[in-house]
Design a protein around this motif. Structure first.
Motif, PDB file in Angstrom:
ATOM      1  N   GLN A  13       0.833  -1.199   0.000  1.00  0.00           N
ATOM      2  CA  GLN A  13       0.000   0.000   0.000  1.00  0.00           C
ATOM      3  C   GLN A  13       0.869   1.250   0.000  1.00  0.00           C
ATOM      4  OE1 GLN A  13      -2.657  -0.286   3.358  1.00  0.00           O
ATOM      5  NE2 GLN A  13      -4.110  -1.557   2.214  1.00  0.00           N
ATOM      6  N   PRO A  14       0.335   2.377  -0.485  1.00  0.00           N
ATOM      7  CA  PRO A  14       1.098   3.640  -0.424  1.00  0.00           C
ATOM      8  C   PRO A  14       1.539   3.928   1.006  1.00  0.00           C
ATOM      9  CG  PRO A  14      -0.823   3.904  -1.825  1.00  0.00           C
ATOM     10  CD  PRO A  14      -0.948   2.543  -1.188  1.00  0.00           C
ATOM     11  N   GLY A  15       2.787   4.371   1.116  1.00  0.00           N
ATOM     12  CA  GLY A  15       3.377   4.615   2.426  1.00  0.00           C
ATOM     13  C   GLY A  15       4.089   3.419   3.019  1.00  0.00           C
ATOM     14  N   GLY A  16       3.939   2.268   2.390  1.00  0.00           N
ATOM     15  CA  GLY A  16       4.555   1.047   2.888  1.00  0.00           C
ATOM     16  C   GLY A  16       6.006   0.897   2.473  1.00  0.00           C
ATOM     17  N   SER A  17       6.586  -0.241   2.851  1.00  0.00           N
ATOM     18  CA  SER A  17       7.997  -0.507   2.598  1.00  0.00           C
ATOM     19  C   SER A  17       8.187  -1.884   1.981  1.00  0.00           C
ATOM     20  CB  SER A  17       8.805  -0.432   3.902  1.00  0.00           C
ATOM     21  OG  SER A  17       8.738   0.855   4.478  1.00  0.00           O
ATOM     22  N   LEU A  18       9.241  -1.998   1.218  1.00  0.00           N
ATOM     23  CA  LEU A  18       9.695  -3.281   0.688  1.00  0.00           C
ATOM     24  C   LEU A  18      11.214  -3.282   0.687  1.00  0.00           C
ATOM     25  CD1 LEU A  18       7.447  -3.954  -2.459  1.00  0.00           C
ATOM     26  CD2 LEU A  18       7.445  -5.271  -0.337  1.00  0.00           C
ATOM     27  N   ARG A  19      11.780  -4.471   0.773  1.00  0.00           N
ATOM     28  CA  ARG A  19      13.234  -4.622   0.661  1.00  0.00           C
ATOM     29  C   ARG A  19      13.532  -5.597  -0.464  1.00  0.00           C
ATOM     30  NH1 ARG A  19      17.654  -7.823   4.149  1.00  0.00           N
ATOM     31  NH2 ARG A  19      19.420  -6.382   3.991  1.00  0.00           N
ATOM     32  N   LEU A  20      14.198  -5.108  -1.491  1.00  0.00           N
ATOM     33  CA  LEU A  20      14.597  -5.953  -2.607  1.00  0.00           C
ATOM     34  C   LEU A  20      15.991  -6.499  -2.343  1.00  0.00           C
ATOM     35  CD1 LEU A  20      13.421  -3.814  -5.652  1.00  0.00           C
ATOM     36  CD2 LEU A  20      12.123  -5.443  -4.275  1.00  0.00           C
ATOM     37  N   SER A  21      16.195  -7.740  -2.756  1.00  0.00           N
ATOM     38  CA  SER A  21      17.498  -8.381  -2.637  1.00  0.00           C
ATOM     39  C   SER A  21      17.967  -8.840  -4.012  1.00  0.00           C
ATOM     40  CB  SER A  21      17.418  -9.602  -1.711  1.00  0.00           C
ATOM     41  OG  SER A  21      17.014  -9.226  -0.414  1.00  0.00           O
ATOM     42  N   CYS A  22      19.269  -8.794  -4.216  1.00  0.00           N
ATOM     43  CA  CYS A  22      19.882  -9.272  -5.446  1.00  0.00           C
ATOM     44  C   CYS A  22      21.067 -10.145  -5.065  1.00  0.00           C
ATOM     45  CB  CYS A  22      20.331  -8.106  -6.305  1.00  0.00           C
ATOM     46  SG  CYS A  22      21.299  -8.577  -7.764  1.00  0.00           S
ATOM     47  N   ALA A  23      20.978 -11.417  -5.396  1.00  0.00           N
ATOM     48  CA  ALA A  23      22.045 -12.353  -5.089  1.00  0.00           C
ATOM     49  C   ALA A  23      22.855 -12.625  -6.349  1.00  0.00           C
ATOM     50  CB  ALA A  23      21.452 -13.649  -4.548  1.00  0.00           C
ATOM     51  N   ALA A  24      24.166 -12.474  -6.238  1.00  0.00           N
ATOM     52  CA  ALA A  24      25.061 -12.706  -7.372  1.00  0.00           C
ATOM     53  C   ALA A  24      25.700 -14.088  -7.274  1.00  0.00           C
ATOM     54  CB  ALA A  24      26.146 -11.643  -7.424  1.00  0.00           C
ATOM     55  N   SER A  25      25.947 -14.691  -8.435  1.00  0.00           N
ATOM     56  CA  SER A  25      26.539 -16.033  -8.476  1.00  0.00           C
ATOM     57  C   SER A  25      28.052 -15.992  -8.355  1.00  0.00           C
ATOM     58  CB  SER A  25      26.149 -16.735  -9.782  1.00  0.00           C
ATOM     59  OG  SER A  25      26.616 -16.001 -10.898  1.00  0.00           O
ATOM     60  N   VAL A  26      28.619 -14.785  -8.381  1.00  0.00           N
ATOM     61  CA  VAL A  26      30.057 -14.612  -8.243  1.00  0.00           C
ATOM     62  C   VAL A  26      30.312 -13.556  -7.181  1.00  0.00           C
ATOM     63  CG1 VAL A  26      30.494 -15.240 -10.645  1.00  0.00           C
ATOM     64  CG2 VAL A  26      30.193 -12.824 -10.029  1.00  0.00           C
ATOM     65  N   SER A  27      31.558 -13.414  -6.788  1.00  0.00           N
ATOM     66  CA  SER A  27      31.897 -12.385  -5.815  1.00  0.00           C
ATOM     67  C   SER A  27      31.568 -11.010  -6.370  1.00  0.00           C
ATOM     68  CB  SER A  27      33.382 -12.459  -5.477  1.00  0.00           C
ATOM     69  OG  SER A  27      33.764 -11.325  -4.722  1.00  0.00           O
ATOM     70  N   ILE A  28      30.881 -10.209  -5.564  1.00  0.00           N
ATOM     71  CA  ILE A  28      30.530  -8.869  -6.060  1.00  0.00           C
ATOM     72  C   ILE A  28      31.746  -7.944  -6.104  1.00  0.00           C
ATOM     73  CG2 ILE A  28      28.105  -9.063  -5.423  1.00  0.00           C
ATOM     74  CD1 ILE A  28      28.665  -7.320  -2.997  1.00  0.00           C
ATOM     75  N   PHE A  29      32.869  -8.403  -5.594  1.00  0.00           N
ATOM     76  CA  PHE A  29      34.107  -7.665  -5.779  1.00  0.00           C
ATOM     77  C   PHE A  29      34.520  -7.671  -7.253  1.00  0.00           C
ATOM     78  CE2 PHE A  29      35.146  -6.313  -1.676  1.00  0.00           C
ATOM     79  CZ  PHE A  29      34.949  -7.326  -0.751  1.00  0.00           C
ATOM     80  N   SER A  30      33.895  -8.575  -8.038  1.00  0.00           N
ATOM     81  CA  SER A  30      34.184  -8.629  -9.474  1.00  0.00           C
ATOM     82  C   SER A  30      33.656  -7.400 -10.206  1.00  0.00           C
ATOM     83  CB  SER A  30      33.531  -9.874 -10.083  1.00  0.00           C
ATOM     84  OG  SER A  30      33.943 -11.047  -9.442  1.00  0.00           O
ATOM     85  N   PHE A  31      32.715  -6.697  -9.584  1.00  0.00           N
ATOM     86  CA  PHE A  31      32.022  -5.601 -10.258  1.00  0.00           C
ATOM     87  C   PHE A  31      32.516  -4.238  -9.778  1.00  0.00           C
ATOM     88  CE2 PHE A  31      29.542  -8.851 -11.839  1.00  0.00           C
ATOM     89  CZ  PHE A  31      28.900  -9.573 -10.838  1.00  0.00           C
ATOM     90  N   ASN A  32      32.590  -3.306 -10.707  1.00  0.00           N
ATOM     91  CA  ASN A  32      32.949  -1.939 -10.337  1.00  0.00           C
ATOM     92  C   ASN A  32      31.786  -1.237  -9.638  1.00  0.00           C
ATOM     93  OD1 ASN A  32      34.609  -2.494 -13.086  1.00  0.00           O
ATOM     94  ND2 ASN A  32      35.772  -1.271 -11.641  1.00  0.00           N
ATOM     95  N   ALA A  33      30.582  -1.593 -10.023  1.00  0.00           N
ATOM     96  CA  ALA A  33      29.397  -1.005  -9.399  1.00  0.00           C
ATOM     97  C   ALA A  33      28.209  -1.934  -9.585  1.00  0.00           C
ATOM     98  CB  ALA A  33      29.075   0.359 -10.011  1.00  0.00           C
TER      99      ALA A  33
END
Length: 120
Positions: A13-33
């Motif tokens: 509902q408007p005013g509510g909250s959600l938390r999105l998650s993104c899981a990577a299959s490799v180390s995220i140190f592999s990415f610049n951003a």
């Protein structure tokens, strides 16, 4: 092979909250951003928030003060905490990871997207 898997979308509902998650299959140190984009029906995909490997963040003006992007290097995950959601936030949200090879050469990786719907 790089895979990004989003989760956490849904109806709120408007005013509510959600938390999105993104899981990577490799180390995220592999990415610049890494970042979150959204694409509303009939509109172009646009950047919502991004975080660099060093932890620097940036946000589109419309979500500043409401959304927070964060990363957990140990879990190879990036999150988007969304508060005070409004109907205009309704969109498919995509996780993105970028590797920069040079100033003009980079690779982008995308998740499959997760739907966020804000409605009463």
């Amino acid at each position: 092979q790089v895979q990004l898997v989003e989760s956490g979308g849904g109806l709120v509902q408007p005013g509510g909250s959600l938390r999105l998650s993104c899981a990577a299959s490799v180390s995220i140190f592999s990415f610049n951003a890494m970042g979150w984009y959204h694409q509303a029906l009939g509109k172009e995909r646009e950047l919502v928030a991004a975080i660099t490997g060093g932890g620097t963040t940036n946000y589109v003006d419309s979500v500043k003060g409401r959304f927070t992007i964060s990363r957990d290097n140990a879990k190879n995950a990036v999150y988007l905490q969304m508060n005070s959601l409004q109907p205009e936030d309704t969109a498919v949200y995509y996780c993105n990871a970028r590797i920069d090879y040079s100033a003009n050469y980079y690779s982008d990786y995308w998740g499959q997207g997760t739907q966020v719907t804000v409605s009463s």
